[in-house]
Scaffold this active site. Sequence first.
Site, short mmCIF file in Angstrom:
data_model
loop_
_atom_site.label_atom_id
_atom_site.label_comp_id
_atom_site.label_asym_id
_atom_site.label_seq_id
_atom_site.Cartn_x
_atom_site.Cartn_y
_atom_site.Cartn_z
N LYS A 9 0.69 -6.63 0.97
CA LYS A 9 1.15 -5.40 0.30
C LYS A 9 2.65 -5.17 0.53
CE LYS A 9 -3.46 -3.33 0.36
NZ LYS A 9 -4.25 -2.09 0.58
N TYR A 49 -7.31 -1.94 -9.28
CA TYR A 49 -7.92 -0.85 -8.51
C TYR A 49 -8.74 0.09 -9.39
CZ TYR A 49 -5.40 -1.96 -4.15
OH TYR A 49 -4.95 -2.55 -2.99
N PHE A 57 -6.47 9.59 -3.69
CA PHE A 57 -5.35 8.75 -3.25
C PHE A 57 -4.91 7.75 -4.32
CE2 PHE A 57 -9.29 6.66 -1.81
CZ PHE A 57 -9.12 5.36 -2.27
N ARG A 85 -12.20 -10.77 4.90
CA ARG A 85 -12.39 -9.34 5.19
C ARG A 85 -12.49 -9.13 6.72
NH1 ARG A 85 -11.99 -5.37 1.17
NH2 ARG A 85 -13.67 -4.19 2.16
N THR A 91 -10.27 -0.80 6.99
CA THR A 91 -9.28 -0.27 6.03
C THR A 91 -8.19 0.55 6.73
OG1 THR A 91 -11.00 -0.21 4.33
CG2 THR A 91 -9.03 1.14 3.95
N ARG A 102 -4.94 -6.17 10.17
CA ARG A 102 -4.56 -4.76 10.08
C ARG A 102 -4.42 -4.13 11.46
NH1 ARG A 102 -8.83 -3.49 5.13
NH2 ARG A 102 -7.39 -3.84 3.39
N ASN A 116 -1.88 -0.87 4.76
CA ASN A 116 -2.71 -1.66 5.69
C ASN A 116 -2.53 -3.17 5.52
OD1 ASN A 116 -3.96 -1.80 3.26
ND2 ASN A 116 -5.85 -0.79 3.87
N HIS A 119 -4.69 -6.85 1.12
CA HIS A 119 -5.91 -6.66 0.33
C HIS A 119 -6.71 -7.95 0.40
CE1 HIS A 119 -8.59 -6.00 -3.12
NE2 HIS A 119 -8.31 -7.25 -3.45
N GLU A 130 -10.60 -10.32 -9.92
CA GLU A 130 -9.23 -10.17 -9.42
C GLU A 130 -8.41 -11.45 -9.61
OE1 GLU A 130 -9.78 -8.83 -5.39
OE2 GLU A 130 -10.65 -6.92 -6.03
P1 IDP Z 1 -10.17 -2.04 1.33
O1 IDP Z 1 -8.74 -2.40 0.97
O2 IDP Z 1 -10.42 -2.15 2.79
O3 IDP Z 1 -11.18 -2.76 0.47
P2 IDP Z 1 -10.70 0.31 -0.33
O4 IDP Z 1 -11.63 1.40 0.04
O5 IDP Z 1 -11.10 -0.64 -1.41
O6 IDP Z 1 -10.32 -0.47 1.02
O7 IDP Z 1 -9.33 1.02 -0.75
C1 IDP Z 1 -8.31 0.30 -1.40
C2 IDP Z 1 -6.98 0.67 -0.79
O8 IDP Z 1 -6.68 2.04 -1.07
C3 IDP Z 1 -6.94 0.57 0.73
O9 IDP Z 1 -6.68 -0.74 1.20
C4 IDP Z 1 -5.83 1.53 1.08
O10 IDP Z 1 -4.54 0.95 0.87
C5 IDP Z 1 -6.02 2.64 0.05
N1 IDP Z 1 -6.89 3.71 0.55
C6 IDP Z 1 -8.23 3.65 0.73
N2 IDP Z 1 -8.73 4.82 1.18
C7 IDP Z 1 -7.66 5.64 1.28
C8 IDP Z 1 -7.54 7.03 1.68
O11 IDP Z 1 -8.50 7.71 2.04
N3 IDP Z 1 -6.27 7.55 1.67
C9 IDP Z 1 -5.19 6.82 1.28
N4 IDP Z 1 -5.27 5.54 0.87
C10 IDP Z 1 -6.49 4.95 0.88
MG MG Z 2 -11.49 -2.66 -1.61
#
Ligand code: IDP
Ligand code: MG
Length: 140
Positions: A9, A49, A57, A85, A91, A102, A116, A119, A130
């Site tokens: 990222k 996304y 968010f 993963r 996350t 992370r 974080n 992805h 994707e």
């Molecule tokens: P992942 O990347 O671990 O699969 P997802 O739930 O798919 O997590 O969320 C996608 C991305 O959106 C996360 O990696 C993070 O950058 C952002 N994100 C997820 N949840 C939140 C939140 O509650 N607040 C702000 N950003 C979030």
């Molecule tokens: Mg995800």
Amino acid sequence: MERSLVLVKPEAFARGLTGEVLRRIEAKGYRLVALSILTPPRELLGRHYAEHEGKPFFESLMAFMSSGPVTAIVIEGEQCIAGFRSLAGATDPTKAAPGSIRGDLGRDWGQGSTQNVVHGSDSPESAAREIGLWFPELSG
Ligand code: IDP
Ligand code: MG
């Protein structure tokens, strides 16, 4: 043989962490299939996304992810989707276990979107979708 889409990222790209992420992927034993550096257009991110559209968010996630270059990587190996993963960790980088990408390389920077580091695709269906978005030349 499974493939997964990995993104370094923008904030992690700017900190020069692409090499460290690639090192961990290669040390784990996964093969690099394709790699590209680009500032993702909003249209691509919106499709990537799509599952998060409408969430609180979403807009800050779009702004963060289009704020600069990312490294997009396709990796390959048996069970590499779950395997990456696991390498990536939880996350929330504050809670992600030490030893994970992370957990070791990410932190809360007090921004609207969780920054974080990486992805990683979360299922074979997501990976195929994707990879088709980021590397159309690899599908079909
Ligand atoms: P992942 O990347 O671990 O699969 P997802 O739930 O798919 O997590 O969320 C996608 C991305 O959106 C996360 O990696 C993070 O950058 C952002 N994100 C997820 N949840 C939140 C939140 O509650 N607040 C702000 N950003 C979030
Ligand atoms: Mg995800």
